[in-house]
Design an enzyme around this catalytic site. Structure first.
Site, short mmCIF file in Angstrom:
data_model
loop_
_atom_site.label_atom_id
_atom_site.label_comp_id
_atom_site.label_asym_id
_atom_site.label_seq_id
_atom_site.Cartn_x
_atom_site.Cartn_y
_atom_site.Cartn_z
N HIS A 256 1.22 -1.03 -0.17
CA HIS A 256 0.16 0.18 -0.39
C HIS A 256 1.27 1.28 -0.11
O HIS A 256 0.51 2.17 -0.84
CB HIS A 256 -0.76 0.08 1.13
CG HIS A 256 -1.72 1.30 1.58
ND1 HIS A 256 -2.79 1.29 1.26
CD2 HIS A 256 -1.85 2.56 1.81
CE1 HIS A 256 -4.08 2.52 0.99
NE2 HIS A 256 -3.06 2.91 1.67
N GLU A 257 1.62 1.60 0.97
CA GLU A 257 2.75 2.54 0.88
C GLU A 257 3.80 2.51 -0.46
O GLU A 257 3.67 3.87 -0.66
CB GLU A 257 2.89 2.85 2.34
CG GLU A 257 2.80 2.28 3.37
CD GLU A 257 1.44 3.83 3.59
OE1 GLU A 257 1.76 4.66 3.25
OE2 GLU A 257 0.33 3.23 4.06
N HIS A 260 2.08 4.70 -3.14
CA HIS A 260 1.66 5.90 -2.79
C HIS A 260 2.88 6.53 -3.22
O HIS A 260 3.11 7.11 -3.50
CB HIS A 260 1.06 6.58 -1.05
CG HIS A 260 -0.03 5.96 -0.53
ND1 HIS A 260 -0.27 6.74 -1.18
CD2 HIS A 260 -0.42 5.50 0.66
CE1 HIS A 260 -1.72 6.89 -0.41
NE2 HIS A 260 -1.63 5.98 0.43
N GLU A 286 -4.43 7.72 -3.58
CA GLU A 286 -4.94 6.43 -2.43
C GLU A 286 -5.84 5.73 -3.65
O GLU A 286 -5.29 4.59 -3.00
CB GLU A 286 -6.45 7.03 -1.88
CG GLU A 286 -6.55 6.03 -0.36
CD GLU A 286 -5.36 5.21 0.09
OE1 GLU A 286 -4.99 6.35 0.69
OE2 GLU A 286 -5.52 4.29 1.04
ZN ZN Z 1 -3.26 5.01 1.62
#
Ligand code: ZN
Length: 491
Positions: A256-257, A260, A286
């Protein structure tokens, strides 16, 4: 130099100082000694005062007045974003900006202590102070308009609560129906997991990060209580965490990170240290992290590859075959914690926070009543009683650091991810074949070209519409979720 040249040079230093403020925040979560928190709050407030003075510097207004509308779209985008930032900054009194920085910095440690002690009452005075400051800020920003919408602009420029209510309203009933059907269906027998060495988890997390294009020469991975990503351009850092009983927490929060961080790393370097040298909005941000984590990372094809990598590293701790692994990764379960939620429950967590924080900012809900309001809403949406505040309204750091208007960007991101994934699948017919080989490369290249390289040069909705060829809506995400989970649960 021309007025435009002067303005961009001035903005470049402001952006550089903003990066430094972000790195102080990163340090606070990873390295800072505990006893430094009071001094750090002063340091952050001092830096915020400098930043606020620069963002509201009267020379910006003078330069903007002298510059003729440029024909070059990138120059026009710089002016659009600098104007937005300037008009916002001049509405906020300097005292309020510094006070918000000081109070939210000190609140982080207090929130962590209250959460560890499961003592919501201990945090009520500080959170009340933060809500009062945010309401003051919202009133200053909104003038005649909606206070909540004014706060939303910091994270999702151009969005309004009314428009979000319409999109979320389309999402909610079908999510609730799908959730009910799954919980009524026979639940698959899943393998019992063993213990997973934490150093090996971190090694695999780093391998995954690199498979997904994270450049460790311009980034680094540290451990922290909360996974997050921080910074832009040539210095984009992420954090992760490990739990010996649950390796997926580490692997999927890393993925997830990385979504980003790769977004930030892939912004056109020509935009570096400018107001456009970052993601277009938190919602678009996101969308990238959720695509990495879910549509790509939790796909059956990628899970078959990851299963092999995990067996190689962890052996008997992970029994069962690739299909068991896929079911385990995508198990639907109504738990209390947002960051551990499956793809279905996640948005229900967010919609609940969206409603509660609007009530706090409107003054319809007192902070002292938040715990009770949270638990009541959770029981009605999830059918589960919240046993203690650390699993309820104290679980997320956001409100303690003044992030009101931020939560809905998670669901906006999921909706954008649904739109982007539908378009990506059309353009890349062999996506699953590549993912099954552990190769998200073609998908990464598509995202870089369509979304990431543009930074903030295009406004969020326009960017998604240009990338997908259609206006954003809830439909593609719902179609994806209904197909995936109907197949998983035999509906
Ligand atoms: Zn996030």
């Amino acid at each position: 130099m021309s007025a435009l040249g002067d303005l961009l040079a001035f903005q470049r230093d402001t952006s550089a100082l903003g990066q430094i403020a972000g790195r102080l925040g990163w340090d606070q979560e990873t390295m800072m000694p505990e006893g430094a928190s009071a001094q750090r709050a002063e340091e952050m407030a001092a830096l915020e005062s400098v930043l606020h003075a620069r963002r509201s510097d009267p020379r910006i207004g003078e330069w903007l007045a002298q510059i003729e509308t440029p024909t070059d779209p990138i120059a026009a985008a710089h002016l659009r974003e600098i104007t937005r930032s300037y008009e916002r900054a001049v509405k906020i009194p300097a005292r309020l900006a510094a006070e918000l920085a000081r109070v939210t910095s000190i609140a982080q440690g207090e929130w962590a202590a209250a959460r560890a002690a499961d003592d919501f009452a201990a945090f009520v005075p500080r959170l009340s102070e933060i809500v009062a400051l945010k309401r003051e800020e919202a009133a200053a920003l909104a003038e005649e308009g909606s206070a909540y919408d004014a706060l939303l602009q910091d994270y999702e420029p151009g969005a309004s609560a009314a428009e979000l209510e319409a999109m979320f309203g389309a999402l909610r009933p079908r999510l609730v129906a799908l959730r009910a059907a799954i919980l009524d269906a026979p639940q698959p027998a899943l393998p019992e997991l063993g213990q997973f060495d934490e150093a090996a988890q971190l090694a695999l997390a780093q391998e995954l990060a690199q498979v997904f294009g994270y450049d460790l020469n311009r980034g680094r991975i540290d451990t922290a209580v909360h996974p997050f990503s921080s910074g832009s351009g040539a210095d984009v850092r992420i954090t992760t965490r490990t739990d010996p009983a649950d390796p997926f927490n580490c692997l999927y929060s890393t993925l997830h990170e990385v979504g980003h961080a790769v977004y930030e790393q892939n912004v056109d370097p020509d935009l570096g240290l400018s107001i456009l040298g970052q993601g277009a909005s938190m919602g678009v941000h996101e969308s990238q992290s959720r695509l990495f984590e879910n549509q790509l990372g939790r796909s059956r094809a990628f899970c078959s590859w990851l299963h092999g990598r995990m067996q190689a590293r962890f052996g008997a701790a992970l029994p069962g075959g690739a299909e068991d692994f896929y079911r385990l990764i995508n198990q639907v379960h109504p738990g209390c914690i947002r960051t551990e939620a499956d793809e279905l429950h996640y948005n229900l967590h967010v919609l609940m926070r969206f409603d509660l924080e609007r009530a706090l900012i409107a003054g319809d809900l007192a902070v002292a009543d938040l715990d009770g309001a949270w638990n009541e809403r959770f029981a009605s949406d999830f059918g589960v009683q919240v046993p203690r505040s650390s699993l309820g309204c104290l679980q997320d750091v956001h409100w303690s650091v003044g992030l009101f208007g931020y939560f809905p960007t998670y669901t906006i991101g999921n909706l954008y991810a649904g739109c982007l994934f539908a378009a990506l699948q059309q353009d890349l017919p062999d996506l699953d074949g590549e993912l099954a080989q552990g190769n998200p490369g073609p998908a990464l290249a598509w995202l870089r070209e369509k979304v990431q390289c543009h930074g903030a040069a295009q406004e969020p909705r326009a960017l998604i519409e240009a990338a997908t060829g259609m206006p954003p809506s809830a439909e593609p995400l719902l179609a994806y979720l209904e197909a995936k989970f109907s197949d998983l649960y035999g509906l």
